[in-house]
Design an enzyme around this catalytic site. Structure first.
Site, PDB file in Angstrom:
ATOM      1  CG  ASP A   1       2.419   0.453   7.420  1.00 11.76           C
ATOM      2  OD1 ASP A   1       3.353   0.357   6.607  1.00 11.76           O
ATOM      3  OD2 ASP A   1       2.001  -0.501   8.089  1.00 11.76           O
TER       4      ASP A   1
ATOM      5  CB  VAL B   1      10.602   6.898   7.652  1.00 16.43           C
ATOM      6  CG1 VAL B   1      12.013   7.350   7.982  1.00 16.43           C
ATOM      7  CG2 VAL B   1      10.620   5.997   6.424  1.00 16.43           C
TER       8      VAL B   1
ATOM      9  CE  LYS C   1      14.682   2.479   6.628  1.00 16.56           C
ATOM     10  NZ  LYS C   1      14.049   1.571   7.633  1.00 16.56           N
TER      11      LYS C   1
ATOM     12  CD  GLU D   1       8.285  -0.717  -2.725  1.00 16.52           C
ATOM     13  OE1 GLU D   1       7.552   0.065  -2.108  1.00 16.52           O
ATOM     14  OE2 GLU D   1       8.515  -1.863  -2.336  1.00 16.52           O
ATOM     15  CG  ASP D   2       6.692   2.154   0.576  1.00 15.96           C
ATOM     16  OD1 ASP D   2       7.495   1.353   0.039  1.00 15.96           O
ATOM     17  OD2 ASP D   2       5.946   1.833   1.512  1.00 15.96           O
TER      18      ASP D   2
ATOM     19  CE  LYS E   1      -3.353  -2.169   3.100  1.00 13.35           C
ATOM     20  NZ  LYS E   1      -3.897  -2.115   4.477  1.00 13.35           N
ATOM     21  N   GLY E   2       2.104   1.133   0.400  1.00 11.86           N
ATOM     22  CA  GLY E   2       2.914   2.291   0.757  1.00 11.86           C
ATOM     23  C   GLY E   2       3.080   3.343  -0.314  1.00 11.86           C
TER      24      GLY E   2
END
Ligand code: 5GP
Ligand code: MG
Length: 179
Positions: free
Chosen positions: A163, A157, A135, A103-104, A47-48
């Site tokens: 989330d 984060v 990251k 992507e998140d 979902k990110g």
């Protein structure tokens, strides 16, 4: 945080709204330059990525298609389980298409390595990666990330789609959990 929300703890802000907007505009310019005539498929990882995708595509003024895929790599905590599950395949033919994965965050890289393996079997014309945050300090899988919004430190984060146990995706800025 800029928005005080009832019952929401005050997390320290890592990336504020202004910086997010500037990064999305920069990424959109890079992607426009590379994909303007390619009718790409932007494939968001749920979902990110949903907020980043929504902001990004509104800065792109050329033909493209949007798809989403649902991947699970985390239980309820802050550490990657290393095992990746896919809820359903991509309901669109990718053969011969230019695919941009959105992507998140990329952490160990397991999730994207798994997805790239899956996508290559669909024989796309190309596959590239766009990550809102990266990251790299925790990377295990070898990945080339083509478009990066922000490189973030080794912190967990939340906000702007990200989330913690399904909470805080709605925070407009990126904050981090203090350990
Ligand atoms: P990886 O497979 O690269 O270790 O993890 C990728 C996924 O883990 C991301 O798509 C995201 O869902 C989750 N993840 C990794 N690091 C963080 C983080 O700092 N915050 C949040 N909210 N999710 C993270
Ligand atoms: Mg994700």
């Amino acid at each position: 945080m800029a928005l005080a929300m009832n019952n929401t703890p005050e997390f320290p802000v890592l990336i504020d709204k202004k910086k997010i907007d500037a990064a999305v505009r920069r990424l959109a310019a890079e992607i426009s330059r590379d994909y303007r005539d390619k009718n790409p498929v932007l494939l968001g990882v749920l979902k990110g990525s949903f907020i980043f995708m929504a902001d990004l595509v509104r800065q792109l003024d050329f033909p493209l298609e949007i798809e989403f895929i649902r991947l699970f790599s985390y239980g309820g905590g802050t550490h990657s389980s290393g095992s990746v599950k896919m809820a359903r395949g991509v309901p669109l033919k990718l053969k011969g298409r230019h695919v941009l994965v959105v992507e998140d965050i990329i952490d160990t890289g397991f999730t994207l390595a798994h997805l790239l393996h899956y996508l290559k079997e669909k024989e796309p014309a190309s596959v590239k990666l766009c990550a809102f945050t990266d990251k790299p300090s925790r990377r295990v899988a070898v990945l080339n990330v083509d478009y990066v919004g922000f490189t973030v430190p080794d912190k967990f984060v939340v906000g702007y789609g990200l989330d913690y146990a399904e909470k805080y995706r709605n925070l407009p800025e990126v904050s981090y959990l203090e350990d």
